[in-house]
Design a protein around this motif. Structure first.
Motif, PDB file in Angstrom:
ATOM      1  N   UNK A 207       2.410 -20.402  21.989  1.00 22.88           N
ATOM      2  CA  UNK A 207       3.064 -19.905  23.194  1.00 22.88           C
ATOM      3  C   UNK A 207       3.406 -21.044  24.148  1.00 22.88           C
ATOM      4  N   UNK A 208       2.521 -22.041  24.221  1.00 23.06           N
ATOM      5  CA  UNK A 208       2.827 -23.195  25.060  1.00 23.06           C
ATOM      6  C   UNK A 208       4.021 -23.969  24.547  1.00 23.06           C
ATOM      7  N   UNK A 209       4.085 -24.204  23.239  1.00 24.08           N
ATOM      8  CA  UNK A 209       5.214 -24.924  22.664  1.00 24.08           C
ATOM      9  C   UNK A 209       6.505 -24.113  22.776  1.00 24.08           C
ATOM     10  N   UNK A 210       6.402 -22.796  22.706  1.00 21.94           N
ATOM     11  CA  UNK A 210       7.599 -21.951  22.849  1.00 21.94           C
ATOM     12  C   UNK A 210       8.185 -22.077  24.252  1.00 21.94           C
ATOM     13  N   UNK A 211       7.336 -22.036  25.265  1.00 24.87           N
ATOM     14  CA  UNK A 211       7.833 -22.131  26.648  1.00 24.87           C
ATOM     15  C   UNK A 211       8.307 -23.544  26.986  1.00 24.87           C
ATOM     16  N   UNK A 212       7.741 -24.554  26.280  1.00 24.58           N
ATOM     17  CA  UNK A 212       8.183 -25.923  26.537  1.00 24.58           C
ATOM     18  C   UNK A 212       9.511 -26.215  25.845  1.00 24.58           C
ATOM     19  N   UNK A 213       9.623 -25.844  24.582  1.00 25.27           N
ATOM     20  CA  UNK A 213      10.810 -26.181  23.792  1.00 25.27           C
ATOM     21  C   UNK A 213      11.839 -25.066  23.720  1.00 25.27           C
ATOM     22  N   UNK A 214      11.443 -23.862  24.112  1.00 23.70           N
ATOM     23  CA  UNK A 214      12.329 -22.693  24.013  1.00 23.70           C
ATOM     24  C   UNK A 214      12.789 -22.454  22.577  1.00 23.70           C
ATOM     25  N   UNK A 215      11.938 -22.832  21.635  1.00 28.05           N
ATOM     26  CA  UNK A 215      12.230 -22.655  20.218  1.00 28.05           C
ATOM     27  C   UNK A 215      11.509 -21.391  19.747  1.00 28.05           C
ATOM     28  N   UNK A 216      12.272 -20.382  19.353  1.00 32.07           N
ATOM     29  CA  UNK A 216      11.677 -19.117  18.938  1.00 32.07           C
ATOM     30  C   UNK A 216      10.932 -19.218  17.613  1.00 32.07           C
ATOM     31  N   UNK A 217      11.074 -20.332  16.914  1.00 32.63           N
ATOM     32  CA  UNK A 217      10.341 -20.522  15.673  1.00 32.63           C
ATOM     33  C   UNK A 217       8.830 -20.528  15.893  1.00 32.63           C
ATOM     34  N   UNK A 218       8.391 -20.957  17.073  1.00 33.23           N
ATOM     35  CA  UNK A 218       6.961 -20.955  17.364  1.00 33.23           C
ATOM     36  C   UNK A 218       6.402 -19.540  17.455  1.00 33.23           C
TER      37      UNK A 218
END
Length: 341
Positions: free
Chosen positions: A122-133
């Motif tokens: 969830x942290x990486x999703x909000x940082x990169x905006x990559x839905x793959x996470x």
């Protein structure tokens, strides 16, 4: 000409029956679930149903995935490695700790790894905006095994090494080397790294709040786990055999997976019991109807006991006693008080 001999037994059925007899319940159920999950993967992807995927676990509130995802297996490679690495050492660890303590260790490592995995994704999703996470998955028995291996390796003496196939690596970094081997085989997973981190933290005492005392395990077995304790293969706390479960490994070098799990059990026993004894290695209660004797019994044969008297000396003593008794009897017969009036 027909024969009356019974048909030969089914080798597959015989192997399964032996597996049931020799394997304790938690290890057996875990391995059986992995095999069933692998069979189901031929028809559909069980990871979408039970895998710890952030999108389903968090946004759909399917929290059961946090507990059940370690019991998934989607390819034969992971199943074979799980059988080779988990069954033998897992059942010895369960025999030594008890089924309740072993199940708690597995659940603790699996749930902690999955929770941290969710936070990371969830942290990486909000940082990169990559839905793959959001669709990354954490599943399989190795998210538990990597944690167990890391706990043991975190306690290794400085300078010690462990062999990984043809190479020797420092024991402290052995889980990372094993992770690198899995990555080379195409089984890279962020969850494995998280599990290694959880194992290191557990081994260094950063997660002591997750540990449970043996007395609480005993209460669980008497209440909420009472039905399981009567099933075949369940190892109750007072029946766990402690270090005796590793007697065969003690004859070897102790550098294999079995020796690793033995040292893990010893470390957890020292930390949780405070008496240098493993949780569950409580001696079984003695039979109250059995006679209790503090007398030392020696063989009643003609042999000589250590620090005792030889047979010749004992025979001379008996002969001297008989002669003395005979003399007293003769003296009593000749005394005047013994004559008739």
């Amino acid at each position: 000409m027909s024969s009356n001999a019974p048909p030969p037994p089914n080798p597959v059925l015989s192997a399964y029956e032996q597996f049931v007899r020799d394997t304790p319940l938690v290890t057996r159920y875990s391995m059986t679930t992995l095999f069933v999950s692998w069979c189901l993967s031929w028809f559909f992807n069980p990871d979408f149903s039970l895998g710890n995927i952030p999108y389903f676990t968090i946004y759909k509130l399917e929290l059961y995935r946090i507990i059940l995802s370690p019991l998934l297996c989607q390819n034969a490679f992971n199943l074979i490695f799980a059988y080779l690495s988990f069954v033998e050492s897992g059942k010895r660890l369960e025999f030594s700790m008890g089924s309740t303590a072993f199940a708690w260790l597995m659940v603790t490592l699996g749930c902690m790894t999955n929770c941290l995995f969710l936070i990371l994704c969830m942290g990486m999703y909000h940082i990169s905006n990559d839905e793959g996470w959001l669709m990354a998955s954490s599943s399989g028995i190795w998210i538990v095994l990597f944690g167990i291996i890391s706990i043991e390796c975190s306690k290794a003496p400085a300078g010690s090494k462990r062999r990984l196939f043809f190479f020797e690596v420092p024991t402290t970094y052995y889980p990372l080397a094993l992770f690198g081997f899995f990555t080379l085989l195409g089984s890279f997973s962020v969850a494995y790294l998280v599990s290694i981190g959880v194992g290191y933290a557990y081994g260094h005492g950063k997660l002591n709040f997750l540990k449970v005392s043996q007395s609480r395990f005993n209460r669980w077995e008497e209440t909420i786990l009472a039905n399981l304790t009567h099933r075949q293969g369940w190892v109750v706390g007072h029946a766990a055999v402690g270090d005796a479960a590793w007697s065969n490994e003690a004859q070897g070098s102790g550098n294999g997976m079995g020796g690793m799990f033995q040292r893990l059990r010893q470390q957890m026993g020292d930390e949780e019991s405070g008496l240098g004894r493993a949780p569950g290695s409580v001696a079984a209660p003695t039979d109250p109807a059995a006679p209790v004797s503090t007398e030392t019994h020696f063989p009643k044969s003609g042999g000589q006991t250590l620090g005792g008297t030889s047979r010749r000396v004992a025979a001379d003593s008996r002969l001297a006693a008989l002669e003395a008794a005979e003399r007293r009897s003769n003296a009593h017969a000749k005394s005047p008080n013994s004559e008739n009036p």
